[in-house]
Design a protein around this motif. Structure first.
Motif, PDB file in Angstrom:
ATOM      1  N   THR A  81       9.061   5.216  25.558  1.00  0.00           N
ATOM      2  CA  THR A  81       7.710   5.381  26.059  1.00  0.00           C
ATOM      3  C   THR A  81       7.177   4.030  26.529  1.00  0.00           C
ATOM      4  O   THR A  81       7.292   3.048  25.814  1.00  0.00           O
ATOM      5  CB  THR A  81       6.803   5.910  24.936  1.00  0.00           C
ATOM      6  OG1 THR A  81       7.294   7.200  24.567  1.00  0.00           O
ATOM      7  CG2 THR A  81       5.372   6.032  25.381  1.00  0.00           C
ATOM      8  N   GLY A  82       6.627   3.985  27.711  1.00  0.00           N
ATOM      9  CA  GLY A  82       6.010   2.762  28.207  1.00  0.00           C
ATOM     10  C   GLY A  82       4.504   2.914  28.315  1.00  0.00           C
ATOM     11  O   GLY A  82       3.943   3.968  27.959  1.00  0.00           O
ATOM     12  N   LEU A  83       3.865   1.856  28.788  1.00  0.00           N
ATOM     13  CA  LEU A  83       2.412   1.845  28.871  1.00  0.00           C
ATOM     14  C   LEU A  83       2.006   1.273  30.230  1.00  0.00           C
ATOM     15  O   LEU A  83       2.576   0.271  30.686  1.00  0.00           O
ATOM     16  CB  LEU A  83       1.869   0.941  27.747  1.00  0.00           C
ATOM     17  CG  LEU A  83       0.428   1.132  27.310  1.00  0.00           C
ATOM     18  CD1 LEU A  83       0.263   2.473  26.607  1.00  0.00           C
ATOM     19  CD2 LEU A  83       0.012   0.003  26.374  1.00  0.00           C
ATOM     20  N   LEU A  84       1.047   1.919  30.881  1.00  0.00           N
ATOM     21  CA  LEU A  84       0.511   1.404  32.149  1.00  0.00           C
ATOM     22  C   LEU A  84      -0.972   1.119  31.954  1.00  0.00           C
ATOM     23  O   LEU A  84      -1.700   1.960  31.441  1.00  0.00           O
ATOM     24  CB  LEU A  84       0.686   2.449  33.256  1.00  0.00           C
ATOM     25  CG  LEU A  84       0.045   2.133  34.620  1.00  0.00           C
ATOM     26  CD1 LEU A  84       0.839   1.049  35.343  1.00  0.00           C
ATOM     27  CD2 LEU A  84      -0.031   3.387  35.488  1.00  0.00           C
ATOM     28  N   ALA A  86       1.905  -1.711  22.447  1.00  0.00           N
ATOM     29  CA  ALA A  86       3.301  -1.252  22.520  1.00  0.00           C
ATOM     30  C   ALA A  86       4.051  -1.613  21.240  1.00  0.00           C
ATOM     31  O   ALA A  86       4.812  -0.801  20.693  1.00  0.00           O
ATOM     32  CB  ALA A  86       3.987  -1.871  23.730  1.00  0.00           C
ATOM     33  N   GLN A  87       3.798  -2.813  20.755  1.00  0.00           N
ATOM     34  CA  GLN A  87       4.476  -3.301  19.559  1.00  0.00           C
ATOM     35  C   GLN A  87       4.069  -2.504  18.322  1.00  0.00           C
ATOM     36  O   GLN A  87       4.921  -2.010  17.592  1.00  0.00           O
ATOM     37  CB  GLN A  87       4.031  -4.751  19.359  1.00  0.00           C
ATOM     38  CG  GLN A  87       5.108  -5.737  19.048  1.00  0.00           C
ATOM     39  CD  GLN A  87       4.499  -7.132  19.037  1.00  0.00           C
ATOM     40  OE1 GLN A  87       3.893  -7.564  20.018  1.00  0.00           O
ATOM     41  NE2 GLN A  87       4.628  -7.812  17.908  1.00  0.00           N
ATOM     42  N   HIS A 124       5.857   1.049  18.622  1.00  0.00           N
ATOM     43  CA  HIS A 124       7.024   0.491  17.920  1.00  0.00           C
ATOM     44  C   HIS A 124       8.091  -0.072  18.856  1.00  0.00           C
ATOM     45  O   HIS A 124       9.286   0.137  18.647  1.00  0.00           O
ATOM     46  CB  HIS A 124       7.649   1.543  16.994  1.00  0.00           C
ATOM     47  CG  HIS A 124       6.661   2.129  16.054  1.00  0.00           C
ATOM     48  ND1 HIS A 124       6.025   1.392  15.078  1.00  0.00           N
ATOM     49  CD2 HIS A 124       6.145   3.385  15.967  1.00  0.00           C
ATOM     50  CE1 HIS A 124       5.179   2.164  14.423  1.00  0.00           C
ATOM     51  NE2 HIS A 124       5.222   3.377  14.948  1.00  0.00           N
ATOM     52  N   ILE A 125       7.646  -0.768  19.891  1.00  0.00           N
ATOM     53  CA  ILE A 125       8.588  -1.457  20.780  1.00  0.00           C
ATOM     54  C   ILE A 125       8.536  -2.939  20.420  1.00  0.00           C
ATOM     55  O   ILE A 125       7.511  -3.592  20.623  1.00  0.00           O
ATOM     56  CB  ILE A 125       8.192  -1.278  22.265  1.00  0.00           C
ATOM     57  CG1 ILE A 125       8.096   0.206  22.623  1.00  0.00           C
ATOM     58  CG2 ILE A 125       9.162  -2.005  23.186  1.00  0.00           C
ATOM     59  CD1 ILE A 125       7.429   0.483  23.959  1.00  0.00           C
ATOM     60  N   SER A 126       9.622  -3.452  19.869  1.00  0.00           N
ATOM     61  CA  SER A 126       9.576  -4.873  19.506  1.00  0.00           C
ATOM     62  C   SER A 126       9.829  -5.711  20.746  1.00  0.00           C
ATOM     63  O   SER A 126      10.678  -5.390  21.571  1.00  0.00           O
ATOM     64  CB  SER A 126      10.610  -5.181  18.424  1.00  0.00           C
ATOM     65  OG  SER A 126      11.884  -4.819  18.877  1.00  0.00           O
ATOM     66  N   ASN A 127       9.063  -6.755  20.893  1.00  0.00           N
ATOM     67  CA  ASN A 127       9.168  -7.652  22.049  1.00  0.00           C
ATOM     68  C   ASN A 127       9.123  -6.899  23.387  1.00  0.00           C
ATOM     69  O   ASN A 127      10.027  -7.006  24.215  1.00  0.00           O
ATOM     70  CB  ASN A 127      10.486  -8.456  21.942  1.00  0.00           C
ATOM     71  CG  ASN A 127      10.426  -9.718  22.792  1.00  0.00           C
ATOM     72  OD1 ASN A 127       9.344 -10.169  23.173  1.00  0.00           O
ATOM     73  ND2 ASN A 127      11.588 -10.268  23.114  1.00  0.00           N
ATOM     74  N   ASN A 165      11.661   3.845  34.693  1.00  0.00           N
ATOM     75  CA  ASN A 165      12.955   3.289  34.297  1.00  0.00           C
ATOM     76  C   ASN A 165      12.765   2.192  33.241  1.00  0.00           C
ATOM     77  O   ASN A 165      11.693   2.065  32.648  1.00  0.00           O
ATOM     78  CB  ASN A 165      13.757   2.827  35.525  1.00  0.00           C
ATOM     79  CG  ASN A 165      13.142   1.621  36.214  1.00  0.00           C
ATOM     80  OD1 ASN A 165      12.411   0.842  35.603  1.00  0.00           O
ATOM     81  ND2 ASN A 165      13.425   1.480  37.493  1.00  0.00           N
ATOM     82  N   ASP A 166      13.789   1.385  33.090  1.00  0.00           N
ATOM     83  CA  ASP A 166      13.846   0.510  31.924  1.00  0.00           C
ATOM     84  C   ASP A 166      13.363  -0.912  32.190  1.00  0.00           C
ATOM     85  O   ASP A 166      13.451  -1.774  31.322  1.00  0.00           O
ATOM     86  CB  ASP A 166      15.314   0.485  31.469  1.00  0.00           C
ATOM     87  CG  ASP A 166      15.425   0.283  29.980  1.00  0.00           C
ATOM     88  OD1 ASP A 166      14.439   0.584  29.293  1.00  0.00           O
ATOM     89  OD2 ASP A 166      16.479  -0.218  29.535  1.00  0.00           O
ATOM     90  N   LYS A 167      12.826  -1.171  33.379  1.00  0.00           N
ATOM     91  CA  LYS A 167      12.506  -2.553  33.748  1.00  0.00           C
ATOM     92  C   LYS A 167      11.374  -3.174  32.938  1.00  0.00           C
ATOM     93  O   LYS A 167      11.340  -4.383  32.743  1.00  0.00           O
ATOM     94  CB  LYS A 167      12.163  -2.624  35.237  1.00  0.00           C
ATOM     95  CG  LYS A 167      13.389  -2.608  36.128  1.00  0.00           C
ATOM     96  CD  LYS A 167      13.103  -3.248  37.464  1.00  0.00           C
ATOM     97  CE  LYS A 167      14.332  -3.170  38.349  1.00  0.00           C
ATOM     98  NZ  LYS A 167      13.997  -3.399  39.762  1.00  0.00           N
ATOM     99  N   ALA A 168      10.428  -2.355  32.538  1.00  0.00           N
ATOM    100  CA  ALA A 168       9.297  -2.902  31.777  1.00  0.00           C
ATOM    101  C   ALA A 168       8.763  -1.849  30.817  1.00  0.00           C
ATOM    102  O   ALA A 168       8.816  -0.653  31.100  1.00  0.00           O
ATOM    103  CB  ALA A 168       8.198  -3.352  32.727  1.00  0.00           C
ATOM    104  N   ASP A 169       8.274  -2.317  29.679  1.00  0.00           N
ATOM    105  CA  ASP A 169       7.648  -1.415  28.704  1.00  0.00           C
ATOM    106  C   ASP A 169       6.141  -1.349  28.931  1.00  0.00           C
ATOM    107  O   ASP A 169       5.513  -0.329  28.683  1.00  0.00           O
ATOM    108  CB  ASP A 169       7.922  -1.916  27.277  1.00  0.00           C
ATOM    109  CG  ASP A 169       9.404  -2.048  27.004  1.00  0.00           C
ATOM    110  OD1 ASP A 169      10.101  -1.025  27.100  1.00  0.00           O
ATOM    111  OD2 ASP A 169       9.870  -3.169  26.724  1.00  0.00           O
TER     112      ASP A 169
END
Lengths: 323, 323
Positions: free
Chosen positions: A140-143, A168-169, A173-176, A221-225
Motif C-alpha cells: 500500500t502506498g500513499l499519495l 507510512a512508517q 508499517h513500511i520501514s524506510n 508500481n514499486d518506485k515509491a511508497d
C-alpha cells in the motif's frame, strides 16, 4: 482510548455508522478493538434505538441536536451550528474528551474544523490530506496532497514528504518508505517550476528516503511508497483513480482482486495529517465497512502516537535548521 | 497530398512503419487512402527491401543516412544531425515537399522541430499536444495540454480550448464541442489560482462552448468533449490512464471492448496543435496499426485544412479583441 464518531455524517446516516461500529467491535479483523471506547455523536434517540437493534452496549452517546448538511458553507455552518455533530465532535476532541474524531459528513466543515479547532502541529506550514494507493505488488502506498492545498510551494511538498513518510512508517508499517516526487519525467530537472524547485529540497532532506521523480504510470508500481504533489494534481489523480473503479464496475470486472482494492470502503477514510490530533474524513457514501476501517485507522493513529511523532520530527528539523 | 513518415522512428523501425503504410493503403478502414502519396524517410536500402517484401509501389523514398536516438538531447541532435530522418522530415515539411510529417522517434526532437522549423501559427502563444479520451458512451474526447507546457497561464489554457475545439470539430466530427476546465470541484471559484483565473476567460470566450469545470472522475463521461489543463496535470493524467490499460492487460481484462480503446495503437499519435503544418508524434512502441492511424489523422488534418482554420480563427479573434 476513546474514538468519537459523528454518526450523522454520510449518505446513510446514522445506520451505516452504527453498523460500522458493530463491525469494528465484533469482527476479527480488528484485534485491538477490545481496548477501544467508541463515542457516538448525534441524535440520541436515533442512536439509542440502533444500538439496541445491533445489541451494542457500552457506547457512550453525546447528543447533537443539529447536523451540517452537505451543501452548507463550511465556515458559516460551523459558526452558526455549534450544536451540530461536527461542531460538537471537534469540541470534544479539543477538550480531550475524545482522542480522535471521525466523520463522513461535510468535508469542508471537517477540514475547517481540523485546521481551526485542532490547529496545525508547530512547524507544519500546511496540513494535508492523503489517499491510499493500492500497489500491484500487494503493498500500500500513499499519495498526498489530494486536495487540501490546490496551490503549493516547494517547502509544502517537502513537508508532505515528511508527514507521508511518518504515516507510512507507523500506520502502514513500511520501514524506510521511499518518497517519489510526482512529475512528467524521470530525470532531475524535469517538470513544472514547482517540481523542479522541490526536487533539490527532497534530495537534501535527511528525514526522508527520496527516490527521485515518479510519473503518472508509476502510481501503482514499486518506485515509491509515498508520492507527493500539489493538491490540484493529487485531487485530479484521486478522482480519476476512483472513476476507474466505477468503470470496472460498469464493465463488470470489478471483482478482480486488485481492482477491489480501489473500492473506497477499503481505504478507511482520509486522515488529515499535520494537525495536532487524529481527524479522519470519510466519503459521503461510506458504508459499515468504511466506518469500521476508519475506526481502525484512528485507533492506530492514537496507539502509535502519530501526532506526537510528527511533532517531534518537526521539532528536530527545526533544531537542525537553526543549528 | 503527400504525407511524410520517418520510418526510422519507433522501437520496431523501420519494419512497423512500412507495415503501417501497407495497412493504411490496403485496409478498408481508410477510405481516402487512394488520394494519398506517402513518402518514406529513412535508410534507402532498408526501405527498398521492405517495400518489395510488402509489395508496395509508388512510395517515394527520401534517403536519410542518420537517425536521432531516443536518449539524445533534442536541440543538440537536430543541430548536429542535419541528415537524420527527423531533420530531413522537417526540412521537407518546411519547404512544401510534404504536407504533413509523422514520426515515432525522439519526442523532444519532434517538438523542437515542430516549434522551430515549422513555427507557431500567428496569434498562438503556445502550441500544445493533445490526447484522445475514449468516452464511455462510445464517443471520443480530447485532453490538452498533455505535456508540452508544464507551466501555463490562463490565456494559454484559453487558447488550448480554442485549438482543441477546432480539432474536435474537424477531425473528430463533434459539432459544437463542449469545453471543460479540469478542476478539483464543479462550482465556479474552485481550484488553484490557474483554474480560478482561467474560468472567466473560458466563460466569456465566444469561439467555444464552455460547459464549466470537470473533475478527474469526468474524463470519460459526457460532461465535456474538450478538456483543458496545464501540461503537468495533463501529462500525469495521460500516463496514469495508459497505466490502467497496462494493469488491465496484467490482470487479464484488457479484452473488454471499452478498455481496448485505451490501447495507444488506436489513438493515432499525438498531434501538435497550433503549429503551421500537421505534425504527428507517435509512441515509441508504435506498431503497424498505430502508424496507419497516424497517417489517417494526418490525412484528415490536411484534407480539412485544419491549420488554415486555426489561423483564421486566431485572426478573427485578434480582429475582435482589437475592435
Amino acid at each position: 482510548m476513546n474514538i468519537g464518531i459523528d454518526v450523522m455524517g454520510g449518505d446513510f446516516a446514522p445506520l451505516e455508522a452504527i453498523k460500522g461500529i458493530h463491525e469494528y467491535l465484533t469482527s476479527n479483523h480488528f484485534p485491538n478493538s477490545k481496548q477501544v471506547t467508541i463515542t457516538a455523536i448525534g441524535n440520541q434517540s436515533a442512536i439509542e434505538s440502533l444500538l439496541k437493534e445491533y445489541q451494542l452496549t457500552h457506547i457512550p452517546i453525546v447528543h447533537a441536536e443539529d447536523v451540517i448538511g452537505y451543501n452548507e458553507h463550511p465556515t458559516k455552518a460551523l459558526k452558526e451550528k455549534p450544536k451540530s455533530s461536527i461542531s460538537i465532535g471537534f469540541h470534544l476532541l479539543a477538550t480531550q474528551k475524545i482522542d480522535a474524531f471521525i466523520s463522513a459528513g461535510n468535508t469542508g466543515a471537517m477540514l475547517v474544523g481540523a485546521l481551526f479547532s485542532i490547529k496545525a502541529i508547530e512547524g507544519v506550514i500546511r496540513p494535508t490530506i492523503a489517499t491510499i494507493l493500492p500497489k500491484l505488488n500487494g503493498n500500500t502506498g500513499l499519495l498526498l496532497d489530494v486536495g487540501l492545498n490546490a496551490d503549493c510551494k516547494p517547502e509544502h511538498l517537502e513537508q508532505f514528504a515528511v508527514l507521508g513518510s511518518l504515516y507510512a512508517q507507523h500506520i502502514l508499517h513500511i520501514s524506510n518508505p521511499k518518497v517519489g516526487l510526482l512529475n512528467v519525467g524521470e530525470e532531475e530537472g524535469k517538470g513544472n517550476i514547482l517540481a523542479q524547485s522541490t526536487f533539490p529540497l527532497l534530495k537534501s532532506n535527511t528525514q526522508i528516503h527520496f527516490n527521485g521523480n515518479v510519473e503518472g504510470r508509476d502510481l501503482f508500481n514499486d518506485k515509491a511508497d509515498v508520492i507527493v504533489c500539489d493538491g490540484f494534481t493529487g485531487n485530479v489523480v484521486l478522482k480519476l483513480a476512483e472513476s476507474f473503479y466505477d468503470i470496472a464496475h460498469q464493465r463488470n470486472f470489478h471483482n478482480d482482486s486488485y481492482i477491489q482494492r480501489f473500492h473506497y470502503e477499503n481505504y478507511g477514510g482520509t486522515p488529515v495529517l499535520g494537525v495536532a490530533k487524529p481527524v479522519i474524513i470519510g466519503h459521503g457514501i461510506s458504508n459499515a465497512k468504511a466506518f469500521a476501517n476508519m475506526i481502525d485507522v484512528a485507533e492506530k493513529m492514537i496507539e502509535t502516537e502519530l501526532c506526537k511523532k510528527i511533532e517531534q520530527s518537526f521539532q528536530n528539523q527545526k533544531a537542525v535548521s537553526t543549528e
